[in-house]
Motif scaffolding. Structure first.
Motif, PDB file in Angstrom:
ATOM      1  N   THR A 163     -13.944   8.016 -48.096  1.00  0.00           N
ATOM      2  CA  THR A 163     -13.138   7.195 -48.978  1.00  0.00           C
ATOM      3  C   THR A 163     -12.913   5.850 -48.310  1.00  0.00           C
ATOM      4  OG1 THR A 163     -11.054   6.980 -50.177  1.00  0.00           O
ATOM      5  CG2 THR A 163     -10.958   8.108 -48.070  1.00  0.00           C
ATOM      6  N   LEU A 164     -12.936   4.803 -49.091  1.00  0.00           N
ATOM      7  CA  LEU A 164     -12.703   3.465 -48.549  1.00  0.00           C
ATOM      8  C   LEU A 164     -11.245   3.057 -48.659  1.00  0.00           C
ATOM      9  CD1 LEU A 164     -15.830   1.572 -49.879  1.00  0.00           C
ATOM     10  CD2 LEU A 164     -15.382   2.345 -47.556  1.00  0.00           C
ATOM     11  N   PRO A 180      -9.476  -1.020 -52.664  1.00  0.00           N
ATOM     12  CA  PRO A 180     -10.418  -2.147 -52.548  1.00  0.00           C
ATOM     13  C   PRO A 180      -9.688  -3.489 -52.504  1.00  0.00           C
ATOM     14  CG  PRO A 180     -11.064  -0.661 -54.323  1.00  0.00           C
ATOM     15  CD  PRO A 180      -9.679  -0.259 -53.889  1.00  0.00           C
ATOM     16  N   ALA A 216     -14.915  -6.815 -53.269  1.00  0.00           N
ATOM     17  CA  ALA A 216     -16.207  -6.201 -53.574  1.00  0.00           C
ATOM     18  C   ALA A 216     -17.097  -7.304 -54.128  1.00  0.00           C
ATOM     19  CB  ALA A 216     -16.060  -5.072 -54.590  1.00  0.00           C
ATOM     20  N   VAL A 267     -18.028  -4.182 -49.435  1.00  0.00           N
ATOM     21  CA  VAL A 267     -16.707  -3.818 -49.935  1.00  0.00           C
ATOM     22  C   VAL A 267     -15.770  -3.791 -48.733  1.00  0.00           C
ATOM     23  CG1 VAL A 267     -15.302  -2.026 -51.029  1.00  0.00           C
ATOM     24  CG2 VAL A 267     -17.644  -2.420 -51.806  1.00  0.00           C
ATOM     25  N   ALA A 314     -11.807  -2.699 -47.819  1.00  0.00           N
ATOM     26  CA  ALA A 314     -10.716  -1.920 -48.400  1.00  0.00           C
ATOM     27  C   ALA A 314      -9.706  -1.549 -47.319  1.00  0.00           C
ATOM     28  CB  ALA A 314     -11.275  -0.656 -49.063  1.00  0.00           C
TER      29      ALA A 314
END
Length: 158
Positions: free
Chosen positions: A74-75, A78, A81, A56, A58
């Motif tokens: 927390t990413l 996005p 993915a 992923v 982001a």
């Protein structure tokens, strides 16, 4: 007991030496909201069996506040993915895969964070591991950029 500790410590060292890394863009690179950027994710060569499951990519919009110290909580927003299949290209770089992503158009000016998460199975027993990496990037102020808009049916630069 010593045997179990030896196995666990060797597994820990194996996992630590095999990590995802954002090779590009590098920390401090200027990126423009709304534009495409190529993200290069690398994974060190390994003698241990590795099965890459997914990745992923982001963006954390820091919005003028300090960015978090890491992206394990927390990413952010996005941008990609899906499958991750790094390949060996040049001799001086680890196996990597390039991803073209679009920078969010509402990204705040200043310092923001590009993040990556990687899910991988390591070793014969397929130990599941979730890894993270991040780099801070710079976003220019919109005051110095010009864009097109429509006013009363006419396209103008603002």
């Amino acid at each position: 007991m010593k045997y179990i500790l030896l196995i666990l410590s060797s597994l820990f060292l194996t996992v630590c030496s095999q990590t995802i890394s954002i090779l590009s863009p590098t920390s401090g690179t200027e990126i423009t909201p709304g534009q495409d950027v190529t993200v290069q994710l690398g994974f060190a060569n390994s003698l241990t069996g590795v099965e890459h499951v997914s990745a992923v990519i982001a963006m954390i919009n820091c919005a003028g506040a300090p960015c978090p110290s890491d992206a394990s909580d927390t990413l952010g927003i996005p941008l990609f993915a899906g499958n991750y299949t790094p390949e060996l290209h040049e001799g001086n770089l680890p196996p990597y895969q390039n991803f073209t992503v679009t920078v969010p158009s509402n990204l705040a000016a200043g310092t923001n964070m590009l993040t990556a998460a990687h899910f991988v199975l390591i070793g014969v027993s397929a130990v599941p591991v979730l890894q993270f990496d991040n780099v801070t990037v710079s976003t220019p102020s919109s005051a110095g950029t010009r864009r097109e808009t429509s006013i009363r049916g006419r396209t103008v630069l603002v």
